[in-house]
Design a protein around this motif. Structure first.
Motif, mmCIF file in Angstrom:
data_model
loop_
_atom_site.group_PDB
_atom_site.id
_atom_site.type_symbol
_atom_site.label_atom_id
_atom_site.label_comp_id
_atom_site.label_asym_id
_atom_site.label_seq_id
_atom_site.Cartn_x
_atom_site.Cartn_y
_atom_site.Cartn_z
ATOM 1 N N ALA A 1 0.848 -1.189 0.000
ATOM 2 C CA ALA A 1 0.000 0.000 0.000
ATOM 3 C C ALA A 1 0.887 1.244 0.000
ATOM 4 C CB ALA A 1 -0.910 0.011 1.214
ATOM 5 N N PRO A 2 0.804 2.091 -1.005
ATOM 6 C CA PRO A 2 1.664 3.280 -1.070
ATOM 7 C C PRO A 2 1.559 4.175 0.151
ATOM 8 C CG PRO A 2 0.525 2.948 -3.158
ATOM 9 C CD PRO A 2 -0.075 1.988 -2.187
ATOM 10 N N SER A 3 0.402 4.239 0.782
ATOM 11 C CA SER A 3 0.217 5.116 1.941
ATOM 12 C C SER A 3 1.032 4.660 3.149
ATOM 13 C CB SER A 3 -1.262 5.196 2.317
ATOM 14 O OG SER A 3 -1.764 3.903 2.655
ATOM 15 N N ARG A 4 1.373 3.370 3.220
ATOM 16 C CA ARG A 4 2.159 2.845 4.345
ATOM 17 C C ARG A 4 3.642 2.780 4.014
ATOM 18 N NH1 ARG A 4 -2.250 -0.919 4.669
ATOM 19 N NH2 ARG A 4 -0.947 -2.558 3.745
ATOM 20 N N ARG A 5 3.985 3.181 2.834
ATOM 21 C CA ARG A 5 5.370 3.133 2.352
ATOM 22 C C ARG A 5 6.039 4.490 2.571
ATOM 23 N NH1 ARG A 5 5.081 2.194 -3.590
ATOM 24 N NH2 ARG A 5 3.693 0.513 -2.919
ATOM 25 N N TYR A 6 7.367 4.501 2.517
ATOM 26 C CA TYR A 6 8.074 5.783 2.514
ATOM 27 C C TYR A 6 7.599 6.602 1.316
ATOM 28 C CZ TYR A 6 11.511 4.025 5.920
ATOM 29 O OH TYR A 6 12.128 3.542 7.042
ATOM 30 N N GLN A 7 7.382 7.883 1.536
ATOM 31 C CA GLN A 7 6.902 8.744 0.468
ATOM 32 C C GLN A 7 8.027 9.476 -0.256
ATOM 33 O OE1 GLN A 7 3.429 8.766 -0.353
ATOM 34 N NE2 GLN A 7 3.761 6.982 0.978
ATOM 35 N N SER A 8 9.215 9.459 0.311
ATOM 36 C CA SER A 8 10.334 10.178 -0.314
ATOM 37 C C SER A 8 11.650 9.532 0.065
ATOM 38 C CB SER A 8 10.334 11.649 0.124
ATOM 39 O OG SER A 8 10.646 11.750 1.506
ATOM 40 N N ALA A 9 12.674 9.846 -0.720
ATOM 41 C CA ALA A 9 14.023 9.359 -0.426
ATOM 42 C C ALA A 9 14.539 9.953 0.878
ATOM 43 C CB ALA A 9 14.957 9.712 -1.582
ATOM 44 N N GLU A 10 14.125 11.203 1.175
ATOM 45 C CA GLU A 10 14.556 11.852 2.417
ATOM 46 C C GLU A 10 14.104 11.070 3.639
ATOM 47 O OE1 GLU A 10 14.129 15.206 -0.613
ATOM 48 O OE2 GLU A 10 13.138 13.329 -0.117
ATOM 49 N N GLU A 11 12.898 10.540 3.602
ATOM 50 C CA GLU A 11 12.380 9.779 4.743
ATOM 51 C C GLU A 11 13.200 8.519 4.988
ATOM 52 O OE1 GLU A 11 8.252 8.912 4.370
ATOM 53 O OE2 GLU A 11 7.633 11.007 4.178
ATOM 54 N N VAL A 12 13.589 7.850 3.928
ATOM 55 C CA VAL A 12 14.400 6.642 4.076
ATOM 56 C C VAL A 12 15.770 7.001 4.646
ATOM 57 C CG1 VAL A 12 15.224 4.550 2.945
ATOM 58 C CG2 VAL A 12 13.219 5.726 2.040
ATOM 59 N N LEU A 13 16.390 8.037 4.112
ATOM 60 C CA LEU A 13 17.710 8.450 4.583
ATOM 61 C C LEU A 13 17.677 8.848 6.058
ATOM 62 C CD1 LEU A 13 18.943 10.540 1.518
ATOM 63 C CD2 LEU A 13 19.995 8.456 2.413
ATOM 64 N N LYS A 14 16.575 9.445 6.482
ATOM 65 C CA LYS A 14 16.453 9.854 7.889
ATOM 66 C C LYS A 14 16.457 8.642 8.810
ATOM 67 C CE LYS A 14 13.533 12.590 10.990
ATOM 68 N NZ LYS A 14 12.287 13.402 11.113
ATOM 69 N N ASP A 15 15.736 7.585 8.429
ATOM 70 C CA ASP A 15 15.706 6.372 9.251
ATOM 71 C C ASP A 15 17.007 5.587 9.127
ATOM 72 O OD1 ASP A 15 13.217 6.960 10.165
ATOM 73 O OD2 ASP A 15 12.158 5.372 9.086
ATOM 74 N N LEU A 16 17.637 5.679 7.972
ATOM 75 C CA LEU A 16 18.881 4.946 7.753
ATOM 76 C C LEU A 16 20.033 5.558 8.524
ATOM 77 C CD1 LEU A 16 19.961 2.542 6.019
ATOM 78 C CD2 LEU A 16 20.603 4.229 4.297
ATOM 79 N N ASN A 17 19.989 6.874 8.712
ATOM 80 C CA ASN A 17 21.057 7.590 9.407
ATOM 81 C C ASN A 17 20.469 8.440 10.526
ATOM 82 O OD1 ASN A 17 23.272 6.898 7.390
ATOM 83 N ND2 ASN A 17 21.805 7.930 6.063
ATOM 84 N N PRO A 18 20.003 7.789 11.612
ATOM 85 C CA PRO A 18 19.416 8.553 12.719
ATOM 86 C C PRO A 18 20.464 9.436 13.365
ATOM 87 C CG PRO A 18 19.789 6.277 13.382
ATOM 88 C CD PRO A 18 20.088 6.344 11.907
#
Length: 398
Positions: free
Chosen positions: A274-291
């Motif tokens: 479901a797209p709504s439960r997925r990351y919406q941007s590359a920035e969001e992934v990078l934020k979780d990847l590099n807390p």
């Protein structure tokens, strides 16, 4: 070697200094400067060749893409033309990024369309996977950090790649950076385009569910990148990593090395159907990847305190004041006991020395030649007070 670009040529290979094909007579130099050397790929819309730019002294290598649709039908060919033109436009806009090939030329020759782009020297990730085997967690984290920044730029230009897969990610040999290639399926994400159902495009193993229905979004690229990661971790087809009956990803069952919970959660969110439960941007992934690193706050008092100085206790001997005390040639037992008292007061109740022990173990023997003076009595009273011994009585008068 010089390779003839005529699809119908039965013998396309020619000597490197030839200007026209020896078999079919087709002109071998595109725009009088780009010479194809060998074919390196073929798809439904055209062929790709390794080439050299003979207009420059160094003769740098480049890539020629020839529009040559294999599919039949007017609508299909029309769509292929649109996509080919679109790739040229995307590269012209995005090719300034150091991890996206630069567009060098776009033209028509002999009624065929050609696109010339920068050559990226290196292996794509599908080739790397076949050569070195499954990726480790650290390699996947490095891949995500490297490639998500590229996607961040692509999406900021309102472009959706729509075909992210290992074959379209090249590790450049000179700096080991990942380069995103093949923008032939890319799409401009205008408001109207995102709200309309378009053509279903992309590689079936990696395509997001909504993209398969013609409704691609930025999150669709995130999904495809997540599928790419679990394929590299397991070396298994993405079709094997999804349980249709359970409607769930089972990629952890095929891991060759352990993956941390933090990376696993990131990949799981990238792979949400479901797209709504997925990351919406590359920035969001990078934020979780590099807390951000956890910083411990140090509370400092407004008024600094001066550290207490160590308490030094100086002991001084207690010396009783004696007036008119006659000199005694040798120490009496009382003198010995008094010195023991002094030592005890000065040493805080520590053990006596051996002489004191032996002296205290013997009963007092007063000097018969000399009677005790008032001073002796005072000293004995003092000894009695501190040592707890009974106060001696006065000797009887003779």
């Amino acid at each position: 070697m010089s390779y003839c670009l005529n699809p119908a040529c039965p013998n396309p290979q020619n000597p490197s200094d030839t200007k026209f094909c020896l078999t079919c007579g087709t002109k071998l130099l595109l725009k009088d400067r780009y010479r194809a050397i060998k074919p390196i790929g073929q798809g439904g819309f055209g062929r790709t060749f390794l080439a050299v730019d003979e207009d420059k002294p160094s003769k740098p290598r480049c890539v020629i893409k020839q529009f040559y649709p294999q599919a039949q039908g007017t609508s299909t060919v029309k769509k292929a033309v649109e996509l080919f033109n679109q790739e040229a436009m995307r590269l012209d806009e995005l090719g300034k990024h150091p991890q996206i090939p630069e567009l060098l030329a776009y033209f028509t020759q002999d009624d065929r369309q050609y696109l010339v782009q920068e050559f990226i020297d290196g292996q794509n990730l599908a080739q790397e996977l076949a050569q070195v085997g499954a990726f480790s967690e650290s390699q996947i984290c490095q891949l995500l950090n490297d490639l998500l920044s590229v996607l961040q730029f692509v999406h900021s230009q309102q472009v959706i790649h729509r075909d992210i897969k290992p074959e379209n990610i090249i590790r450049r040999s000179r700096d080991r950076k990942l380069v995103l290639v093949d923008f032939g399926a890319s799409k401009v994400a205008t408001a109207n385009a995102l709200n309309q159902t378009g053509t279903s495009i992309g590689s079936p193993e990696y395509v997001a569910p909504e993209q398969a229905r013609g409704r691609a979004s930025f999150a669709s690229d995130i999904y495809s990148l997540g599928v790419t990661c679990i394929h590299l971790l397991t070396q298994r087809s993405p079709f094997d990593l999804y349980d249709i009956n359970e409607d769930a990803w089972i990629w952890r069952q095929y891991l060759t090395s352990k993956v941390s919970d933090s990376l696993g959660k990131i990949l799981d969110k990238m792979l949400q159907t479901a797209p709504s439960r997925r990351y919406q941007s590359a920035e969001e992934v990078l934020k979780d990847l590099n807390p951000p690193s956890v910083q411990v706050a140090t509370v400092i008092s407004q008024t600094p305190t001066t550290p207490a100085k160590p308490l030094v206790i100086k002991s001084s001997p207690v010396t009783p004041t004696v007036t008119n005390t006659p000199a005694t040639p040798s120490k009496s037992q009382i003198d010995v006991e008094l010195e023991a008292l002094k030592a005890e007061i000065m040493g805080g109740g520590t053990a006596k020395n051996e002489n004191q022990k032996s002296a205290s173990s013997q009963p007092p023997s007063p000097n018969p030649a000399k009677s005790k003076s008032q001073v002796d009595l005072e000293l004995e009273e003092l000894k009695s007070q501190f040592l707890g011994s009974p106060t001696p009585k006065k000797p009887p008068q003779s």
